[in-house]
Design an enzyme around this catalytic site. Structure first.
Site, PDB file in Angstrom:
ATOM      1  N   THR A  70      62.513 -23.043  74.183  1.00  0.00           N
ATOM      2  CA  THR A  70      62.097 -24.445  74.083  1.00  0.00           C
ATOM      3  C   THR A  70      62.017 -24.848  72.605  1.00  0.00           C
ATOM      4  O   THR A  70      62.514 -25.911  72.214  1.00  0.00           O
ATOM      5  CB  THR A  70      60.749 -24.670  74.802  1.00  0.00           C
ATOM      6  OG1 THR A  70      60.915 -24.300  76.175  1.00  0.00           O
ATOM      7  CG2 THR A  70      60.295 -26.117  74.716  1.00  0.00           C
ATOM      8  N   ASN A 149      70.637 -22.491  85.027  1.00  0.00           N
ATOM      9  CA  ASN A 149      69.513 -21.661  85.448  1.00  0.00           C
ATOM     10  C   ASN A 149      69.147 -21.809  86.917  1.00  0.00           C
ATOM     11  O   ASN A 149      68.321 -21.071  87.428  1.00  0.00           O
ATOM     12  CB  ASN A 149      68.280 -21.969  84.580  1.00  0.00           C
ATOM     13  CG  ASN A 149      67.925 -23.436  84.579  1.00  0.00           C
ATOM     14  OD1 ASN A 149      68.763 -24.278  84.254  1.00  0.00           O
ATOM     15  ND2 ASN A 149      66.714 -23.769  84.956  1.00  0.00           N
ATOM     16  N   GLN A 179      70.394 -18.305  79.871  1.00  0.00           N
ATOM     17  CA  GLN A 179      70.743 -17.516  81.062  1.00  0.00           C
ATOM     18  C   GLN A 179      72.086 -16.794  80.885  1.00  0.00           C
ATOM     19  O   GLN A 179      72.582 -16.177  81.824  1.00  0.00           O
ATOM     20  CB  GLN A 179      70.795 -18.416  82.309  1.00  0.00           C
ATOM     21  CG  GLN A 179      69.495 -19.146  82.614  1.00  0.00           C
ATOM     22  CD  GLN A 179      68.386 -18.234  83.153  1.00  0.00           C
ATOM     23  OE1 GLN A 179      68.617 -17.084  83.515  1.00  0.00           O
ATOM     24  NE2 GLN A 179      67.166 -18.765  83.215  1.00  0.00           N
ATOM     25  N   SER A 199      66.269 -16.863  74.605  1.00  0.00           N
ATOM     26  CA  SER A 199      64.879 -16.533  74.920  1.00  0.00           C
ATOM     27  C   SER A 199      64.785 -15.062  75.316  1.00  0.00           C
ATOM     28  O   SER A 199      65.633 -14.566  76.059  1.00  0.00           O
ATOM     29  CB  SER A 199      64.420 -17.414  76.078  1.00  0.00           C
ATOM     30  OG  SER A 199      63.089 -17.121  76.403  1.00  0.00           O
ATOM     31  N   ALA A 200      63.725 -14.375  74.839  1.00  0.00           N
ATOM     32  CA  ALA A 200      63.610 -12.931  75.108  1.00  0.00           C
ATOM     33  C   ALA A 200      63.137 -12.624  76.521  1.00  0.00           C
ATOM     34  O   ALA A 200      63.534 -11.622  77.106  1.00  0.00           O
ATOM     35  CB  ALA A 200      62.644 -12.305  74.096  1.00  0.00           C
ATOM     36  N   HIS A 201      62.288 -13.514  77.076  1.00  0.00           N
ATOM     37  CA  HIS A 201      61.658 -13.114  78.349  1.00  0.00           C
ATOM     38  C   HIS A 201      62.591 -13.198  79.560  1.00  0.00           C
ATOM     39  O   HIS A 201      62.230 -12.792  80.655  1.00  0.00           O
ATOM     40  CB  HIS A 201      60.353 -13.883  78.587  1.00  0.00           C
ATOM     41  CG  HIS A 201      60.490 -15.326  78.969  1.00  0.00           C
ATOM     42  ND1 HIS A 201      60.367 -15.748  80.271  1.00  0.00           N
ATOM     43  CD2 HIS A 201      60.713 -16.433  78.233  1.00  0.00           C
ATOM     44  CE1 HIS A 201      60.501 -17.068  80.311  1.00  0.00           C
ATOM     45  NE2 HIS A 201      60.718 -17.511  79.079  1.00  0.00           N
ATOM     46  N   CYS A 323      60.084 -24.658  85.535  1.00  0.00           N
ATOM     47  CA  CYS A 323      59.550 -25.758  84.726  1.00  0.00           C
ATOM     48  C   CYS A 323      59.660 -27.097  85.452  1.00  0.00           C
ATOM     49  O   CYS A 323      59.461 -28.145  84.872  1.00  0.00           O
ATOM     50  CB  CYS A 323      60.291 -25.843  83.403  1.00  0.00           C
ATOM     51  SG  CYS A 323      60.279 -24.306  82.519  1.00  0.00           S
TER      52      CYS A 323
HETATM   53  N1  PLP Z   1      66.797 -23.084  78.951  1.00  0.00           N
HETATM   54  C1  PLP Z   1      67.009 -22.457  80.109  1.00  0.00           C
HETATM   55  C2  PLP Z   1      68.366 -22.491  80.726  1.00  0.00           C
HETATM   56  C3  PLP Z   1      65.971 -21.766  80.735  1.00  0.00           C
HETATM   57  O1  PLP Z   1      66.191 -21.133  81.901  1.00  0.00           O
HETATM   58  C4  PLP Z   1      64.694 -21.750  80.104  1.00  0.00           C
HETATM   59  C5  PLP Z   1      63.558 -21.093  80.767  1.00  0.00           C
HETATM   60  O2  PLP Z   1      63.229 -21.359  81.910  1.00  0.00           O
HETATM   61  C6  PLP Z   1      64.538 -22.411  78.881  1.00  0.00           C
HETATM   62  C7  PLP Z   1      65.609 -23.071  78.336  1.00  0.00           C
HETATM   63  C8  PLP Z   1      63.212 -22.403  78.148  1.00  0.00           C
HETATM   64  O3  PLP Z   1      62.959 -21.106  77.637  1.00  0.00           O
HETATM   65  P1  PLP Z   1      61.528 -20.643  77.107  1.00  0.00           P
HETATM   66  O4  PLP Z   1      60.712 -20.309  78.314  1.00  0.00           O
HETATM   67  O5  PLP Z   1      61.799 -19.434  76.262  1.00  0.00           O
HETATM   68  O6  PLP Z   1      60.965 -21.759  76.309  1.00  0.00           O
END
Ligand code: PLP
Length: 375
Positions: A70, A149, A179, A199-201, A323
């Site tokens: 994000t 995603n 993704q 993103s790492a998680h 989200c």
């Molecule tokens: N973009 C995509 C395609 C995602 O799947 C996500 C997470 O759900 C994000 C952005 C946001 O990532 P983060 O949780 O690291 O802020």
């Protein structure tokens, strides 16, 4: 327990947890300090940047670590506008972006920018021709997701970026590759993109850490001002333990991730859906290219209820993006899927730990859901 919600987040690898713990305990020097402890920490950051850079064919100096995708996406978009807003107000994105991108676009519209949202086809892909027709000389930014995603469709980033650069005079091309990282091969030089978010998680790393690829000499403006860390692009003392955990997660994925495993799981799920739910009727939404994400609906089985029934079977899936909890999926709606199907849609997302037994558990739970809805 069957955890099938890996697109929302993943369980950190044990080795990642160990590395994070070890770093917190032993490597506590501030990376900006000039003494040995500080230099050790700075070295760890450089090594982590090297690992991510090698995964995407970038240079370590082109990697900026952030608090997650994000923040990376915000930095990419606001940073581009900081540099280019005098050159134009026109921005292109798609209707199937993550809310991290879409909600910035909503704000930008309020601030007078002209935002164009390219519509996906029924499989969840973006046509290069359609995209190219929207690019103008004064388009200053394009922001496009690489792997969706919710449905796992892969977007032709190379084709879109080529079309973009052919027309836009000075614009930057940003990619949300959250993704895609460690699931498909990424070569930023070949794609010729300017910015890319990670993103790492989502890859068994820690939460609250991510990265942004910033092509050399892009000179975007920072989002966060302060002590000038990370070449002035992202001030604030770095989350060293998180960054090292991110590096470890990439290294393990490089050794262990195998698309064949995802294909095997998908085929098994498809076979069982056909065996048990053909009479009730079910549909797949979109076309998954990574096979790590698969989205389907069983006729008349509302996903909100299904999720609760599945939870009672200790099966964890989702009805779309984590989200976007309350609304119908904007991605599926954009693909032209009927609202009653969208309302019944279930997203299953795999990781290397998942087995056929997890899918057996899912099917048992779904059988329960269907019989409940039939009563
Ligand atoms: N973009 C995509 C395609 C995602 O799947 C996500 C997470 O759900 C994000 C952005 C946001 O990532 P983060 O949780 O690291 O802020």
């Amino acid at each position: 327990m069957a955890y099938l919600d890996n697109a929302s987040t993943t369980k950190p690898f044990v080795e990642v947890c160990d590395e994070v713990y070890k770093t917190l305990k032993e490597n506590y020097g501030n990376p900006s300090s000039l003494h040995k402890l500080g230099r050790n920490s700075a070295n760890e950051i450089l090594n982590s940047a090297k690992v991510l850079a090698s995964e995407i064919n970038a240079k370590p100096a082109e990697i900026v670590f952030t608090s997650g995708a994000t923040e990376s996406i915000n930095t990419a978009i606001w940073g581009t506008l900081g540099k280019l807003s005098k050159r134009g107000k026109h921005i292109i994105t798609t209707q199937i972006e993550h809310s991290a991108t879409l909600n910035i676009m909503h704000e930008l519209k309020l601030r007078g920018y002209e935002i164009e949202y390219v519509i996906p086809d029924e499989n969840g892909r973006i046509s290069v021709k359609e995209f190219a027709s929207r690019v103008r000389e004064d388009t200053i930014l394009a922001s496009v997701i690489m792997v969706n995603n919710e449905i796992g469709s892969k977007i032709d980033i190379k084709g879109l970026c080529e079309a973009f650069k052919a027309k836009s005079k000075c614009g930057f091309f940003h990619v949300d590759a959250v993704q895609a990282l460690c699931k498909i091969s990424i070569d930023v030089k070949e794609l010729n993109v300017d910015l890319m978010s990670f993103s790492a998680h989502k890859i068994h790393g820690p939460k609250g850490v991510g990265a942004l690829y910033v092509k050399e000499k892009s000179n975007i403006k920072p989002l966060i001002y302060g002590g000038g860390q990370q070449s002035d692009l992202r001030s604030g003392t770095e989350n060293l333990a998180g960054i090292v955990g991110f590096k470890k997660a990439i290294e393990i994925n490089q050794k262990t991730y195998n698309k064949q495993h995802m294909i095997m799981l998908c085929e098994y799920l498809e076979m069982l859906l056909e065996r048990y739910f053909a009479d009730d009727g079910y549909v797949f939404n979109g076309e998954s290219d990574t096979k790590a994400i698969i989205n389907f609906a069983i006729n008349g089985v509302k996903s909100e209820v299904a999720l609760r029934v599945l939870e009672s079977h200790e099966v964890y899936v989702s009805s779309g993006s984590a989200c976007n909890k309350t609304k119908l999926s904007h991605v599926l709606i954009a693909m032209g899927i009927k609202p009653e199907i969208v309302d019944s849609s279930i997203r299953v997302s795999f990781c290397m730990d998942n087995t056929k037994e997890d899918i057996d558990m899912l099917i048992r739970g779904l059988t329960d859901c269907v019989s409940m809805f039939k009563k």
